[in-house]
Scaffold this motif. Sequence first.
Motif, mmCIF file in Angstrom:
data_model
loop_
_atom_site.group_PDB
_atom_site.id
_atom_site.type_symbol
_atom_site.label_atom_id
_atom_site.label_comp_id
_atom_site.label_asym_id
_atom_site.label_seq_id
_atom_site.Cartn_x
_atom_site.Cartn_y
_atom_site.Cartn_z
ATOM 1 N N GLN A 1 0.727 -1.130 -0.047
ATOM 2 C CA GLN A 1 -0.154 -0.022 -0.011
ATOM 3 C C GLN A 1 1.112 1.220 -0.116
ATOM 4 N N PRO A 2 1.665 1.520 -0.976
ATOM 5 C CA PRO A 2 2.478 2.573 -1.144
ATOM 6 C C PRO A 2 2.031 3.900 -0.774
ATOM 7 N N GLN A 3 0.589 4.233 -1.031
ATOM 8 C CA GLN A 3 0.280 5.492 -0.799
ATOM 9 C C GLN A 3 -0.407 5.765 0.789
ATOM 10 N N ASP A 4 -0.402 4.500 1.671
ATOM 11 C CA ASP A 4 -0.681 4.669 2.794
ATOM 12 C C ASP A 4 0.455 4.430 3.871
ATOM 13 N N GLN A 5 0.647 4.929 4.816
ATOM 14 C CA GLN A 5 1.697 4.922 5.820
ATOM 15 C C GLN A 5 1.066 3.966 7.144
ATOM 16 N N ARG A 6 1.903 2.908 7.322
ATOM 17 C CA ARG A 6 1.538 1.949 8.368
ATOM 18 C C ARG A 6 2.531 1.806 9.351
ATOM 19 N N SER A 7 2.164 1.244 10.544
ATOM 20 C CA SER A 7 3.061 1.008 11.596
ATOM 21 C C SER A 7 3.212 -0.640 11.896
ATOM 22 N N VAL A 8 4.304 -1.002 11.916
ATOM 23 C CA VAL A 8 4.623 -2.547 12.108
ATOM 24 C C VAL A 8 5.466 -2.625 13.143
ATOM 25 N N VAL A 9 5.163 -3.631 14.151
ATOM 26 C CA VAL A 9 5.729 -3.976 15.218
ATOM 27 C C VAL A 9 6.625 -5.392 15.139
ATOM 28 N N VAL A 10 7.901 -5.684 15.684
ATOM 29 C CA VAL A 10 8.375 -6.527 15.351
ATOM 30 C C VAL A 10 8.786 -7.085 17.012
ATOM 31 N N ALA A 11 8.457 -8.313 17.398
ATOM 32 C CA ALA A 11 8.546 -8.720 18.625
ATOM 33 C C ALA A 11 9.303 -9.890 18.650
ATOM 34 N N PRO A 12 10.731 -10.245 18.733
ATOM 35 C CA PRO A 12 11.298 -11.636 18.594
ATOM 36 C C PRO A 12 11.161 -12.295 19.714
ATOM 37 N N GLN A 13 12.184 -13.393 19.672
ATOM 38 C CA GLN A 13 12.197 -14.318 20.918
ATOM 39 C C GLN A 13 12.557 -13.648 22.203
ATOM 40 N N ARG A 14 12.224 -14.184 23.337
ATOM 41 C CA ARG A 14 12.530 -13.192 24.633
ATOM 42 C C ARG A 14 14.146 -13.435 24.916
ATOM 43 N N ARG A 15 14.559 -14.517 24.752
ATOM 44 C CA ARG A 15 16.030 -14.930 25.025
ATOM 45 C C ARG A 15 16.810 -15.207 23.779
ATOM 46 N N PRO A 16 17.034 -14.379 22.723
ATOM 47 C CA PRO A 16 17.853 -14.759 21.573
ATOM 48 C C PRO A 16 19.162 -15.109 22.187
ATOM 49 N N THR A 17 19.659 -16.006 21.458
ATOM 50 C CA THR A 17 21.300 -16.500 21.398
ATOM 51 C C THR A 17 22.132 -15.432 20.869
ATOM 52 N N VAL A 18 23.343 -15.588 21.122
ATOM 53 C CA VAL A 18 24.379 -14.503 20.600
ATOM 54 C C VAL A 18 24.390 -14.581 18.936
ATOM 55 N N ALA A 19 24.151 -15.596 18.422
ATOM 56 C CA ALA A 19 24.149 -15.749 16.928
ATOM 57 C C ALA A 19 22.556 -15.247 16.554
#
Length: 800
Positions: free
Chosen positions: A448-466
Amino acid sequence: MAEAAAFQGTGPSPARRWLRRTLTIAVGAPLLAGLLHHPSASAQAPEEGQVSRTVDVSIDTLTPSAPVEGDTVTVTGTMTNRGKRAITDATVNLRVGPRMDSRSEIDQVTRRKGFRSDSDPQPLDAAPEIDIPRLDVGVAHDFRISVPVSKLGLDDEGGVYQLGVSITGQTSEAQYDRVLGIERTFLPYQPEPTDKRTQLTYLWPLMSSAHISADTASDDQQTPVFQDDDLAEELRPGGRLDELVTLGQGLPVTWVIDPDLLASVDAMANGYRVKDGTGHTAGTEANRKLAERWLGLLEKAVQGRKVVALPFADPDLASLAHHGKAVPGSLEHLQSATELAGPTVETILHVQPATDFAWPVEGAVDPSVMAVATSAGARKVIARSDSIQDDDLPYTPTAARPLGGGTTAVVSDAELSTAFQGDMVRAGTSTLAVQEFLAQTLAITLEQPQDQRSVVVAPQRRPTVAQAQAMAAAVRGLGARRWTQPLDLVAAAAVKPDPDASTTVPRGSQYPKKLRDSELPVQAFRDMKTTRDELDDFKVILTDATRVVPPVGNAINREMSTSWRGRASEAAIYRVDVRDVLQRLTKSVVLVDKSDLTLSGRSATIPVTVQNKLLQDVEGLVLRLSSSNKARLKVDGEGSADLPITVRAGHSQSVKFPASANANGQVSMTAQLYTVDGTPYGAPMTFSVRVSEMTPTVMLVIAGGVLLLVLAGVRMYSQRKRLAARAAEAEAETAGSEDDTTAEDPAEDDTTAAAPEDDTAERDRTEPDTADAAGHPSDPDTDTGPESGDPSSPSEKVDR
């Protein structure tokens, strides 16, 4: 007509039969050819895919990850022969295209395995071709291909393109060229910034598991005791927590922090102890400095960034909703954990965090999870799009969803949030994940290039180093801000919602079974309630409850942490350990065991001793002594009596109860401590009292003794009277014969008369008064001191 002719034994002419056969062959041949060709094509597709996986192609780097006009794209990686025969006359080619217009096309390419001639593009003519004369079995060959962006054939308007690296060669069993291996990735190309850039919120989680026990050292500082020293390993340079802070510094992310982690590292920085068998030893100075260094780095990293504080110890909201609500008082733990979050973060990091967010495990919600999540004051719940779904929308809607009642669901994007799960140690795996993440974000913007939207990224709670390194690479890849711009979580929750986005919370039956199976059981919350009840009963008798309530209360909060998911046995052990610590403290205030007593009179006092082994005074206790048979023995005129008691730290206190006997025999006595509100404290202590009533024989003996004393007194009185008479006669005789110098010296008679009197006086001085001087070895002093906690002597008798 034909059927009639056949029945009649007549048929078509030979010419007609020949014509029919000819037409049948003419029409059927193509059909037969199609039928024969279709199975061969079906059989060829799997063969083509299987053969094209003979060589394992790995794309280890792709730079730049999001090129612009004028850049040169460089791809490096390795090719490893996994087949059974050597490969000869091989060439490595770069394949680019076609442009993808939707996220679903990206998903299709991601799931595709092996080479597909009908969907994979032809080798890029402008790209250099790498020749490999021979590739033996198990041997890896490195490759590097560089191509200017201008020769990739990309659209000037930009978009997401498939980019693949393939190897074509021959084997001894098939001496003709065919694709033996391919790896695909994505090339996001946006030469100019889009008019409406997607607002992207990336959560940067900073959490760990529970490390601090409920125990503390006996010093004035109440030095915390850690379950283990594993936290120090995460804080070391290169450790998981150290990498998260180092990588997150400078990134446009929202820090989501468990306050318990901060409290644990702060405790380590100020000196700590570690369990060692049945005791504990001091933590090392090196680890203390590690903690101090890490806190300093984190404080710098969060400056100018938004910080969200989850409830203390990150409680498992779904476990509370599905199992904890069945146990009274469980929600009080969530309330206390929420209240503790803000002050903890502010005190340690000197920033004001947002505390009105709740984050269920993996963003999975149902009505009960939502109710629990908002019960402690949170008004914004971080959900995920695979829970609150928008199946009917052809685009990705804005994250914020108003649910009514002042509650907002912030729905994170499931594909972006799970992009870096799994093993990210291999360079090829992490590179593919980063490129797919960037491609998905560009595809969202182009939906939807004509509309601005908000996206949230909530990854895993305890990510490893990699995993953290791959996450950071993805966020840095968006640094040019050509199709996204950063937005913090607080602002994302306040964005105007999409009216077409779903606001339907899924039913409880739709909650993922895999997540439900890993939840804390009901018994875990029962254990927490038992420990909390014991703590509540214990704290009312303490003069300094701060030495016990905070460490044990925080440990109870840790018992319902999300970090216990998948670690049921470790969680149970931790709960048992917390309760053992509390019971060891409560058992430090006890009744000293008594042996059986003998009461040989109608009234006496019965002493009961309370011992306090704590390092602080206890008060607010009531000691109750009860008789099992008040008709035979009463305590203070009733069946039982209560006396308040206060015991100094490290001392014992004795309380005396007046008792009266009505009949002889044995009576069971029970001593029990209570708090001021009538709650029993500790275990009761029982002992027996043998009542021996005054019999006629005993009274006769006593009367005889009294009579003898009276007679002896009369005799003494008579003797003194006679002696006095003799003395008077002697004085008269002396007065009558003053001049008689031959009279006897009266001093001898005086001495003789005084002798019995002096003897009586001496006896008065040497014989103690029976009522005042009788000792009571079984009756300790009011305060017997710290050494008087042993049981009473077997020969103990009550005080008469």
